[in-house]
Design a protein around this motif. Structure first.
Motif, short mmCIF file in Angstrom:
data_model
loop_
_atom_site.label_atom_id
_atom_site.label_comp_id
_atom_site.label_asym_id
_atom_site.label_seq_id
_atom_site.Cartn_x
_atom_site.Cartn_y
_atom_site.Cartn_z
N MET A 75 8.44 -1.39 -11.82
CA MET A 75 9.66 -0.81 -11.29
C MET A 75 9.37 0.35 -10.34
SD MET A 75 10.99 1.10 -14.77
CE MET A 75 12.51 1.58 -14.00
N ASP A 76 8.26 1.05 -10.56
CA ASP A 76 7.87 2.14 -9.66
C ASP A 76 7.52 1.59 -8.28
OD1 ASP A 76 8.06 4.20 -11.65
OD2 ASP A 76 6.15 3.50 -12.46
N LEU A 77 6.75 0.52 -8.26
CA LEU A 77 6.36 -0.08 -6.98
C LEU A 77 7.58 -0.62 -6.24
CD1 LEU A 77 3.09 -2.01 -7.94
CD2 LEU A 77 3.31 0.21 -6.81
N GLU A 78 8.43 -1.35 -6.95
CA GLU A 78 9.58 -1.96 -6.30
C GLU A 78 10.54 -0.90 -5.75
OE1 GLU A 78 11.14 -4.76 -9.15
OE2 GLU A 78 9.82 -6.33 -8.36
N ASN A 87 9.67 1.86 -4.45
CA ASN A 87 9.07 2.48 -3.26
C ASN A 87 8.72 1.48 -2.16
OD1 ASN A 87 8.85 5.40 -3.91
ND2 ASN A 87 7.70 4.62 -5.67
N MET A 88 9.15 0.24 -2.30
CA MET A 88 8.96 -0.73 -1.23
C MET A 88 9.86 -0.40 -0.04
SD MET A 88 6.78 -3.24 -1.95
CE MET A 88 5.87 -3.80 -3.39
N TYR A 89 9.39 -0.73 1.16
CA TYR A 89 10.25 -0.57 2.34
C TYR A 89 11.55 -1.36 2.16
CZ TYR A 89 6.13 1.18 4.94
OH TYR A 89 5.04 1.90 5.37
N MET A 90 11.45 -2.51 1.50
CA MET A 90 12.58 -3.42 1.35
C MET A 90 13.38 -3.18 0.08
SD MET A 90 13.06 -5.31 3.97
CE MET A 90 14.23 -6.43 3.20
N ALA A 91 13.24 -1.99 -0.52
CA ALA A 91 13.98 -1.67 -1.74
C ALA A 91 15.49 -1.62 -1.48
CB ALA A 91 13.51 -0.34 -2.30
N VAL A 92 15.89 -1.58 -0.22
CA VAL A 92 17.32 -1.50 0.13
C VAL A 92 18.04 -2.83 -0.06
CG1 VAL A 92 16.99 0.37 1.79
CG2 VAL A 92 16.80 -2.01 2.56
N ALA A 93 17.30 -3.91 -0.25
CA ALA A 93 17.92 -5.23 -0.34
C ALA A 93 17.30 -6.04 -1.47
CB ALA A 93 17.76 -5.99 0.98
N LEU A 105 0.83 -1.20 0.00
CA LEU A 105 0.00 0.00 0.00
C LEU A 105 0.87 1.26 0.00
CD1 LEU A 105 -2.76 1.36 0.20
CD2 LEU A 105 -2.62 1.11 2.70
N HIS A 106 1.92 1.23 0.82
CA HIS A 106 2.85 2.36 0.89
C HIS A 106 3.50 2.60 -0.48
CE1 HIS A 106 6.29 4.83 2.19
NE2 HIS A 106 7.05 3.98 1.52
N ALA A 107 3.91 1.53 -1.15
CA ALA A 107 4.56 1.64 -2.45
C ALA A 107 3.61 2.22 -3.50
CB ALA A 107 5.07 0.28 -2.90
N ILE A 108 2.34 1.81 -3.45
CA ILE A 108 1.35 2.34 -4.39
C ILE A 108 1.11 3.82 -4.14
CG2 ILE A 108 -1.08 2.23 -5.09
CD1 ILE A 108 -0.97 -0.80 -4.50
#
Length: 280
Positions: free
Chosen positions: A203-206, A208-214, A174-177
């Motif tokens: 690619m936009d969603l990924e 903005n994911m919380y876990m985009a750092v890994a 939801l946050h990513a969207i």
């Protein structure tokens, strides 16, 4: 503080059941013959059962959470020695806020007490610490302490420890969207998307994911014998090897990690084949 640090490192040593660094390096040398996972995620289950096991019939205490912290330190240390670049730990779900207020407070207080210790551990191993999740529901002291810890370790690159707090996959998606929609609207106002690139893409969603750092986890390990993901890394786990262990999280040992990696290596060809099938 010094006494707690020494006591904790003793706990880390006990997790390995007396396995010396020489023997450990021999074991890791054998593991390195096969593929080493790049990212291991842990669902740290069984802390309350461990508390009841250590204090039967007693009131709620934080002993399970304290032991859980040092078990995590031990796993991070072993992963670091083995060459695992990313470690993720599911520490606190948003759903945990539905528990009794006193239980939530005990957990919050325990986590806050460990921030300084975690910073010392991170500095010792040159590990970057990142908190993933919605920090909004936490009090100001927790948020400030978390930001301080992330800033203090931001320059380290040996490995990354991501701690998921106030996290669920549904909230992450939801946050990513929401973030993607907001960015597209801003770009539209600035006429950056005048070429028609106003559609939200994968690619936009990924991004903005919380876990985009890994990267996506290679292995997800859950303790206490549960076989559910419990709303953890649902987006990222489609190609992960899932490993359920009957051991309680505070009691996890080196051998549990070794067996999980061996099992991953055994199934790696199948996992790679499935990933290629989805990309076609």
């Amino acid at each position: 503080m010094a006494k707690e640090v020494m006591s904790g490192w003793t706990r880390v040593g006990n997790v390995s059941r007396g396995v010396s660094s020489v023997i450990r390096e021999c074991i890791f040398g054998v593991l390195r013959v096969g593929p080493i996972p790049n990212h291991i995620a842990f669902i740290m289950d069984g802390n309350r059962r461990y508390d009841k096991k250590q204090n039967p019939g007693g009131a709620a205490v934080s002993g399970g959470h304290d032991a859980a912290f040092w078990a995590l330190v031990a796993m991070v240390m072993y992963c670091y020695e083995l060459g695992v670049k990313y470690v993720t730990a599911y520490a606190f779900s948003i759903d945990n806020f539905k528990r009794k207020s006193e239980d939530v407070q005990i957990l919050m207080d325990s986590m806050l007490r460990k921030f300084d210790l975690l910073e010392k551990v991170a500095i010792h191993f040159a590990i970057r610490v990142h908190f993933a999740g919605n920090l909004g529901p936490f009090n100001n002291e927790f948020r400030v302490s978390a930001m301080k810890l992330m800033e203090a370790t931001a320059g380290y690159s040996n490995s990354l420890l991501t701690i998921c707090v106030a996290y669920t996959s549904r909230d992450e998606i939801l946050h990513a969207i929401e973030e993607s929609c907001e960015q597209k609207c801003i770009d539209h106002v600035r006429e950056i998307n005048s070429d028609g690139d106003h559609i939200i893409k994968l690619m936009d969603l990924e991004k903005n994911m919380y876990m985009a750092v890994a990267p996506d986890p290679d292995i997800i390990i859950r303790t206490e014998g549960e076989n559910r993901l419990s709303n953890f890394l649902l987006w990222q786990s489609c190609g992960s090897h899932l490993c359920s262990m009957s051991v309680l999280w505070p009691e996890i040992e080196l051998w549990n990690l070794v067996l999980a990696i061996l099992n991953f290596q055994k199934h790696k060809p199948y996992l790679e084949r499935k990933k290629k099938e989805k990309q076609v």
